[in-house]
Design a protein around this motif. Sequence first.
Motif, PDB file in Angstrom:
ATOM      1  N   ASN A 153     -18.852  20.497 -20.723  1.00  0.00           N
ATOM      2  CA  ASN A 153     -19.631  21.204 -19.707  1.00  0.00           C
ATOM      3  C   ASN A 153     -19.296  22.686 -19.637  1.00  0.00           C
ATOM      4  N   GLN A 154     -18.060  23.027 -19.952  1.00  0.00           N
ATOM      5  CA  GLN A 154     -17.719  24.453 -20.035  1.00  0.00           C
ATOM      6  C   GLN A 154     -18.566  25.122 -21.108  1.00  0.00           C
ATOM      7  N   PHE A 155     -18.697  24.420 -22.233  1.00  0.00           N
ATOM      8  CA  PHE A 155     -19.483  24.951 -23.338  1.00  0.00           C
ATOM      9  C   PHE A 155     -20.950  25.070 -22.942  1.00  0.00           C
ATOM     10  N   LEU A 156     -21.456  24.033 -22.238  1.00  0.00           N
ATOM     11  CA  LEU A 156     -22.854  24.076 -21.801  1.00  0.00           C
ATOM     12  C   LEU A 156     -23.084  25.235 -20.842  1.00  0.00           C
ATOM     13  N   SER A 157     -22.137  25.458 -19.936  1.00  0.00           N
ATOM     14  CA  SER A 157     -22.273  26.591 -19.009  1.00  0.00           C
ATOM     15  C   SER A 157     -22.297  27.895 -19.778  1.00  0.00           C
ATOM     16  N   PHE A 158     -21.432  27.963 -20.788  1.00  0.00           N
ATOM     17  CA  PHE A 158     -21.369  29.156 -21.624  1.00  0.00           C
ATOM     18  C   PHE A 158     -22.715  29.410 -22.298  1.00  0.00           C
ATOM     19  N   LEU A 159     -23.397  28.303 -22.664  1.00  0.00           N
ATOM     20  CA  LEU A 159     -24.713  28.449 -23.286  1.00  0.00           C
ATOM     21  C   LEU A 159     -25.795  28.787 -22.269  1.00  0.00           C
ATOM     22  N   GLY A 160     -25.429  28.782 -20.981  1.00  0.00           N
ATOM     23  CA  GLY A 160     -26.397  29.162 -19.965  1.00  0.00           C
ATOM     24  C   GLY A 160     -27.029  27.993 -19.229  1.00  0.00           C
ATOM     25  N   VAL A 161     -26.477  26.788 -19.395  1.00  0.00           N
ATOM     26  CA  VAL A 161     -26.996  25.638 -18.645  1.00  0.00           C
ATOM     27  C   VAL A 161     -26.449  25.723 -17.209  1.00  0.00           C
ATOM     28  N   ASP A 162     -27.369  25.798 -16.238  1.00  0.00           N
ATOM     29  CA  ASP A 162     -26.941  26.020 -14.859  1.00  0.00           C
ATOM     30  C   ASP A 162     -26.246  24.824 -14.246  1.00  0.00           C
ATOM     31  N   HIS A 163     -26.878  23.659 -14.390  1.00  0.00           N
ATOM     32  CA  HIS A 163     -26.291  22.463 -13.796  1.00  0.00           C
ATOM     33  C   HIS A 163     -25.996  21.448 -14.881  1.00  0.00           C
ATOM     34  N   PRO A 164     -24.844  21.584 -15.545  1.00  0.00           N
ATOM     35  CA  PRO A 164     -24.534  20.640 -16.621  1.00  0.00           C
ATOM     36  C   PRO A 164     -24.410  19.217 -16.071  1.00  0.00           C
ATOM     37  N   PRO A 165     -24.722  18.211 -16.918  1.00  0.00           N
ATOM     38  CA  PRO A 165     -24.759  16.819 -16.458  1.00  0.00           C
ATOM     39  C   PRO A 165     -23.426  16.333 -15.890  1.00  0.00           C
ATOM     40  N   GLY A 166     -23.519  15.337 -15.017  1.00  0.00           N
ATOM     41  CA  GLY A 166     -22.310  14.757 -14.455  1.00  0.00           C
ATOM     42  C   GLY A 166     -21.742  13.666 -15.347  1.00  0.00           C
ATOM     43  N   TRP A 167     -22.373  13.408 -16.475  1.00  0.00           N
ATOM     44  CA  TRP A 167     -21.933  12.405 -17.452  1.00  0.00           C
ATOM     45  C   TRP A 167     -21.563  11.079 -16.795  1.00  0.00           C
ATOM     46  N   THR A 168     -20.354  10.582 -17.030  1.00  0.00           N
ATOM     47  CA  THR A 168     -20.073   9.203 -16.604  1.00  0.00           C
ATOM     48  C   THR A 168     -20.032   9.019 -15.082  1.00  0.00           C
ATOM     49  N   SER A 169     -20.066  10.097 -14.331  1.00  0.00           N
ATOM     50  CA  SER A 169     -20.094   9.908 -12.884  1.00  0.00           C
ATOM     51  C   SER A 169     -21.524   9.911 -12.341  1.00  0.00           C
ATOM     52  N   SER A 170     -22.494  10.059 -13.239  1.00  0.00           N
ATOM     53  CA  SER A 170     -23.887  10.088 -12.766  1.00  0.00           C
ATOM     54  C   SER A 170     -24.674   8.929 -13.358  1.00  0.00           C
ATOM     55  N   ARG A 171     -25.531   8.325 -12.546  1.00  0.00           N
ATOM     56  CA  ARG A 171     -26.306   7.188 -13.007  1.00  0.00           C
ATOM     57  C   ARG A 171     -27.204   7.530 -14.189  1.00  0.00           C
ATOM     58  N   ASP A 172     -27.733   8.772 -14.185  1.00  0.00           N
ATOM     59  CA  ASP A 172     -28.667   9.136 -15.244  1.00  0.00           C
ATOM     60  C   ASP A 172     -27.976   9.512 -16.545  1.00  0.00           C
ATOM     61  N   TRP A 173     -26.741  10.000 -16.443  1.00  0.00           N
ATOM     62  CA  TRP A 173     -26.106  10.547 -17.641  1.00  0.00           C
ATOM     63  C   TRP A 173     -25.021   9.660 -18.223  1.00  0.00           C
ATOM     64  N   ALA A 174     -24.663   8.573 -17.516  1.00  0.00           N
ATOM     65  CA  ALA A 174     -23.574   7.725 -18.009  1.00  0.00           C
ATOM     66  C   ALA A 174     -23.942   7.097 -19.352  1.00  0.00           C
ATOM     67  N   MET A 175     -25.174   6.623 -19.475  1.00  0.00           N
ATOM     68  CA  MET A 175     -25.564   5.983 -20.728  1.00  0.00           C
ATOM     69  C   MET A 175     -25.603   6.982 -21.892  1.00  0.00           C
ATOM     70  N   PRO A 176     -26.221   8.177 -21.692  1.00  0.00           N
ATOM     71  CA  PRO A 176     -26.142   9.155 -22.783  1.00  0.00           C
ATOM     72  C   PRO A 176     -24.691   9.464 -23.177  1.00  0.00           C
ATOM     73  N   ALA A 177     -23.784   9.521 -22.210  1.00  0.00           N
ATOM     74  CA  ALA A 177     -22.385   9.796 -22.526  1.00  0.00           C
ATOM     75  C   ALA A 177     -21.829   8.703 -23.432  1.00  0.00           C
ATOM     76  N   LEU A 178     -22.139   7.443 -23.111  1.00  0.00           N
ATOM     77  CA  LEU A 178     -21.684   6.324 -23.936  1.00  0.00           C
ATOM     78  C   LEU A 178     -22.261   6.406 -25.337  1.00  0.00           C
ATOM     79  N   ILE A 179     -23.531   6.785 -25.397  1.00  0.00           N
ATOM     80  CA  ILE A 179     -24.187   6.861 -26.711  1.00  0.00           C
ATOM     81  C   ILE A 179     -23.541   7.948 -27.572  1.00  0.00           C
ATOM     82  N   ILE A 180     -23.266   9.099 -26.959  1.00  0.00           N
ATOM     83  CA  ILE A 180     -22.622  10.182 -27.714  1.00  0.00           C
ATOM     84  C   ILE A 180     -21.284   9.711 -28.279  1.00  0.00           C
ATOM     85  N   ALA A 181     -20.456   9.127 -27.416  1.00  0.00           N
ATOM     86  CA  ALA A 181     -19.128   8.691 -27.864  1.00  0.00           C
ATOM     87  C   ALA A 181     -19.245   7.624 -28.950  1.00  0.00           C
TER      88      ALA A 181
END
Lengths: 278, 319
Positions: free
Chosen positions: B163-191
């Motif tokens: 998320n630090q990297f995403l912020s650096f790229l200019g993403v305002d609200h980087p995902p909450g990943w495993t703590s968010s219902r919408d982003w937990a699955m993408p996080a699992l898929i990435i790993a």
Amino acid sequence: MSTTVVRKVTGQIVLYVLLAAVAVAVLLPFIWMLISSVKDDRDVFTVPVQWIPEEFKWENFSSIWTRVPFAAYLGNSFFLSVVITFLQVLTGSFAAYGFAKMRFPGRDLLFTGYIATIAVPWQAYMVPQYVIMQKLGLVNSYTSLILLQAFGAFGVFLMRQFYLTIPVEISEAARLDGLTEYGIWARIVLPLSKPALASLALLTFVNTWNDYMGPFIYLTDNRLWTVQLGLRAFIGQYDAESAMIMTGSVLSVVPVLAVFLLGQRYFVEGIATTGVKG
Amino acid sequence: MSAAAPPVAPPVTKNASPGASAAAHQAAAKRRRRRNLLVGWSFILPNFLGFAALTLVPVIGALAMAFTQWDSYSTPKWVGLDNFQRLWNDSNFWAALQNTFYYAAGHIPLTLGVSLGLAVLLNQKLRGVHVLRTAFFFPYITSLVAVAVVWNMLLSPDSGPVNQFLSFLGVDHPPGWTSSRDWAMPALIIASVWRDMGYYMVLFLAGLQTVPAELYEAARMDGAGPWQRFWHVTLPGLRPTTFFVTVMITVSSFKVFDLVQVMTEGGPGRSTLVLSQLIFREGITQGRFGYASAVSLALFLICLVITVIQFQMQRRSER
């Protein structure tokens, strides 16, 4: 002429840069893990990321042993991996000889049964397995895990694939020399199949070492835990100690990494010839 | 080989009458067959006993148990389709089914694409290519808990490096990943893609060795560029490997458990609950053997149907 050379060289450079970038991206999580393992807990999540720690806390690696019974976990994992690997290689290669080199009625049907169960996801029959182990009173013992993993169809399949490549003439000749089938297996086929045995042994060792679900289901007693379970529990207890968690993660990877680097040729060979996961 | 054995058959006695010799021959053949049966079985038996008791019987047992009501403390009772009716009305089952398909929909194409891409890049004759192959294979042998721990930290919502990297790229609200219902699955898929790509890359590399070099030469003579060679030589040549790898990735993604259990435990809520976790919870934690077996049967059928479809498609494309 010279333009094609220039184009070729540029192509190579682009390819190298691309590959190097991808490699770094892939290895970055490892690098981060290694660096965090010698940091102070506070420094793990600094903004921006500190790629070189201000001070190296090497003592993380000496203090973890007293915080959790990490040595015992490593020993348990090692014991299980060695026993299971030995049995899997022994019974697998023995059975594979029967399937590859002997002709008898029922052989092919039986082998089809072996293959078919490789394709059935383990999760689909883990409950009946658990019930059997429970009835036998083997839950929470190594015997259950050893029994479950030592007689896998995978080893039989992998070894059979290899035995099929050994020419029939060799065993024919040995038979005429008066060797029994057991003698042929022990004195001719086994020595010839060292690379395949090494592949199977390495794949089984690494799979057993890294197995989470098996120990998670069967081992409730803390004293029996493997590294994977120990590490997981450690995370739960010492949530805030990010550096120490990374230290444990590094230690859980080191033995398997050593095994991998020693035998990586066989690893790749084993996967390339069968492709089946253990 | 210890001794050079003569490849000729042992001398046959000539003085016996033809009929007697044929009968003797038959008896000998019969003896040999019986001996073969005994010796053959003796080789298989040690492994087969373990395999039968702990794999074959449980597989059949799972089929039967799905039609019983059986809790860890009671005796099994035949209840027909009751468990399946319950399954139909169990919102956890539908959530797990949906999540499993979601995971598979991300994991299968990404792992296929990444591992194929890596294999093609690393199939070049380059200095140091072996080191790179080893590097890409590293994640696969890393213990799963370590993978989960590292990715959970890398993806940490507030100050994780990603998320630090995403912020650096200019993403305002980087995902909450495993703590968010919408982003937990993408996080699992990435790993999971990161972990598995090296394994399938090895399979693709093995497949690439079977594509004849002359075909590339011929394509080059015809003026085909790298992309055209990839489309018209590499991909058709790799078809059997691609098929095999696709089947393997598919089955492995429908039975995913370890990574989910360690990274998210099915949460937040039940946003990453998958079928094999449901089997584990119902069958082993709760001791509802019958109901868990019904879920197992569903998982098994899904894998079976998808594999059969893939085989059919493969057969059609070969024609």
